[in-house]
Design an enzyme around this catalytic site. Structure first.
Site, short mmCIF file in Angstrom:
data_model
loop_
_atom_site.label_atom_id
_atom_site.label_comp_id
_atom_site.label_asym_id
_atom_site.label_seq_id
_atom_site.Cartn_x
_atom_site.Cartn_y
_atom_site.Cartn_z
N ASP A 39 -10.22 10.96 17.21
CA ASP A 39 -10.09 9.70 17.71
C ASP A 39 -11.26 9.18 18.68
OD1 ASP A 39 -9.27 7.03 19.23
OD2 ASP A 39 -7.44 7.53 18.03
N ARG B 10 -13.70 13.94 8.53
CA ARG B 10 -14.58 14.48 7.42
C ARG B 10 -16.16 14.57 7.66
NH1 ARG B 10 -12.32 9.35 4.48
NH2 ARG B 10 -10.28 10.14 3.53
N GLU C 61 -7.69 -6.35 4.27
CA GLU C 61 -7.57 -5.87 2.93
C GLU C 61 -6.27 -6.63 2.39
OE1 GLU C 61 -8.19 -2.26 4.87
OE2 GLU C 61 -9.28 -1.66 2.93
N ARG D 26 -2.52 -1.88 -3.61
CA ARG D 26 -3.64 -1.25 -3.25
C ARG D 26 -3.99 -0.12 -4.19
NH1 ARG D 26 -5.35 2.81 1.03
NH2 ARG D 26 -7.68 2.87 0.76
N ASN E 141 0.92 -1.31 0.12
CA ASN E 141 -0.14 0.16 0.02
C ASN E 141 0.88 1.14 -0.01
OD1 ASN E 141 -1.86 2.00 0.21
ND2 ASN E 141 -2.70 1.18 2.28
N HIS F 274 -13.09 1.44 0.14
CA HIS F 274 -13.09 0.47 0.95
C HIS F 274 -13.83 -0.79 0.46
CE1 HIS F 274 -13.56 3.85 4.15
NE2 HIS F 274 -12.24 3.32 4.11
P1 AMP Z 1 -8.64 2.59 11.31
O1 AMP Z 1 -8.78 3.76 10.08
O2 AMP Z 1 -9.40 1.45 10.73
O3 AMP Z 1 -7.45 2.14 11.25
O4 AMP Z 1 -9.41 3.01 12.56
C1 AMP Z 1 -8.73 3.82 13.26
C2 AMP Z 1 -9.66 4.57 14.16
O5 AMP Z 1 -10.36 3.55 15.15
C3 AMP Z 1 -9.15 5.52 15.35
O6 AMP Z 1 -8.99 6.76 14.94
C4 AMP Z 1 -9.99 5.34 16.43
O7 AMP Z 1 -11.17 6.19 16.50
C5 AMP Z 1 -10.71 3.84 16.32
N1 AMP Z 1 -10.06 2.95 17.39
C6 AMP Z 1 -8.97 2.27 17.24
N2 AMP Z 1 -8.80 1.34 18.30
C7 AMP Z 1 -10.12 1.64 19.13
C8 AMP Z 1 -10.40 1.05 20.45
N3 AMP Z 1 -9.54 0.34 21.07
N4 AMP Z 1 -11.45 1.62 20.94
C9 AMP Z 1 -12.17 2.61 20.28
N5 AMP Z 1 -11.62 3.23 18.98
C10 AMP Z 1 -10.84 2.85 18.58
#
Ligand code: AMP
Length: 399
Positions: free
Chosen positions: A281, A239, A383, A89, A8, A178
């Site tokens: 987050d 976003r 993925e 990807r 990626n 996605h």
């Molecule tokens: P991704 O883009 O799939 O890597 O997801 C990232 C997002 O998942 C982060 O910005 C968090 O908001 C959320 N995330 C990751 N770990 C946790 C967790 N243990 N509890 C709640 N949210 C999480």
């Protein structure tokens, strides 16, 4: 047994995962970040240990050489001949690609042409492909598109109600994103319930920092929430998701901003971050909410409502739902997000199993009770595995 690399490539990064196929075991993974800088860093995972080196890396070709030399040096591969295929990807495949393909000149030209639809991603992917073509000239490269799975949408689902020439001249339509993840978790869900995917109506919720929902009927995507770009759909980490487009001109005039500046804010300063003013987050927002921060709760509630809205509309569009899947960072880890969403779609026939949901994290779990009409599952996405599988399939590496 053969080795296949899943790549990626971003504008200044190269993420990799090396697989033994067909066993589908991960041999090693890691990334090179800050490519183009004196203090780029290379991280590789060896038997669970992350080894990080800071060093100058000029470009993607240098990054590729660095990675491949290191794999030989560490005896992860005895020689580069062991790597039989590289899968990449690609974010935007437009309406050219409804499946992964082997890279040739025509494919490269099309990915290049589609840079206008994905100006941040496609150019970076091309840099990654070209680097591997130069460094491993005899190894087939396969490209796996985030948009390909969504190519089965009907015209009524992918067209916007805009002047038709915008579509014919400029290809403005919904492409989604996605797709690799939606396809993987939908197939896995069918496997888990032991019913052929052709007989199922599934809604897949890919909830990460970027987030999208898809309606998968009979194994084919019939609708999805992201559009021409990833800005459409549900609110995300930064976003906005869907808004009234009139907001753009309104705020340009009020705050003396350009359209580009507003678009930047809609992409990077909205969503969780914009509403809460705290973070993109979900963990930070949950923590702030526990302390009584109302805007953090609101940011989460807006998103949960919108996810439920999509599930409701896909229920109508498909004439029912058999399975709802949660995946990606938030979907796999945030039990409150799942329970809030499932609670909001209870009327459709969803009976949440509170205890199972509270415990579910990072592995396949059923989230609903035995008498729930619609079954919900947590299914971790993968993925990179799809990229490795498609590389084997298209390059015909295993007969
Ligand atoms: P991704 O883009 O799939 O890597 O997801 C990232 C997002 O998942 C982060 O910005 C968090 O908001 C959320 N995330 C990751 N770990 C946790 C967790 N243990 N509890 C709640 N949210 C999480």
């Amino acid at each position: 047994m053969i080795k296949v690399m899943a790549i990626n490539a971003g504008s200044s990064s190269l993420k990799f995962k090396l697989y033994d196929m067909p066993e589908e075991t991960v041999i090693t993974e890691g990334n090179i970040e800050r490519i183009g800088h004196e203090d780029a860093y290379y991280t590789i995972n060896i038997n669970g240990d992350k080894i990080k080196t800071v060093l100058p890396v000029k470009n993607h070709k240098e990054a590729t050489n660095l990675l491949l030399d290191d794999l030989v040096k560490r005896k992860i591969v005895s020689s580069l001949d062991e790597i039989k295929g590289v899968g990449h990807r690609i974010v935007q495949g437009g309406d050219y690609f409804s499946d992964s393909v082997i890279v040739d000149d025509d494919v490269i030209a099309k990915i290049d042409e589609l840079c206008q639809l994905a100006p941040l991603h496609n150019p970076a992917h091309l840099t990654g492909i070209k680097a591997f073509m130069e460094v491993l000239p005899d190894v087939p490269n396969v490209v796996v598109f985030d948009t390909a799975f969504h190519q089965t949408m009907a015209e009524e689902a992918y067209m916007y109600a805009l002047p038709y020439e915008w579509y014919t001249k400029h290809r403005i339509r919904k492409y989604g994103a996605h797709g690799t993840s939606h396809q993987y978790v939908a197939r896995k869900a069918a496997e888990v319930v032991g019913v052929p995917i052709e007989e199922l109506k599934i809604v897949t919720c890919h909830l990460g920092n970027g987030a999208s929902i898809a309606a998968v009927q009979g194994g084919k995507c019939v609708d999805t929430s992201m559009g021409l770009t990833p800005l459409e759909g549900i609110p995300m980490g930064t976003r906005s998701g869907n808004i009234d487009p009139a907001v753009v001109e309104f705020i340009c005039m009020k705050d003396n901003l350009t359209v580009s500046e507003v678009l930047y804010i809609l992409n990077h300063k909205s969503g969780y971050l914009g509403v809460s003013g705290i973070s993109n987050d979900s963990r930070d927002l949950e923590e702030a909410m526990q302390r009584g921060d109302k805007r953090s709760k609101l940011a989460l509630d807006i998103q949960y409502k919108r996810i439920a809205d999509y599930i409701g509309s896909y229920y109508v569009y498909m004439g029912g739902i058999d399975i709802i899947v949660f995946t990606a960072g938030i979907g796999e880890n945030c039990s409150r997000c799942r329970s809030e969403v499932l609670r909001r779609v209870k009327v459709l026939g969803v009976e949440l199993d509170e205890e199972a949901n509270a415990k579910a994290r990072g592995e396949i779990r059923e989230l609903t009770t035995r008498d729930s009409k619609i079954r919900a599952f947590l299914i971790p996405t993968n993925e990179e595995l799809v990229i490795a599988r498609d590389t084997v399939r298209l390059a015909r590496l295993i007969q």
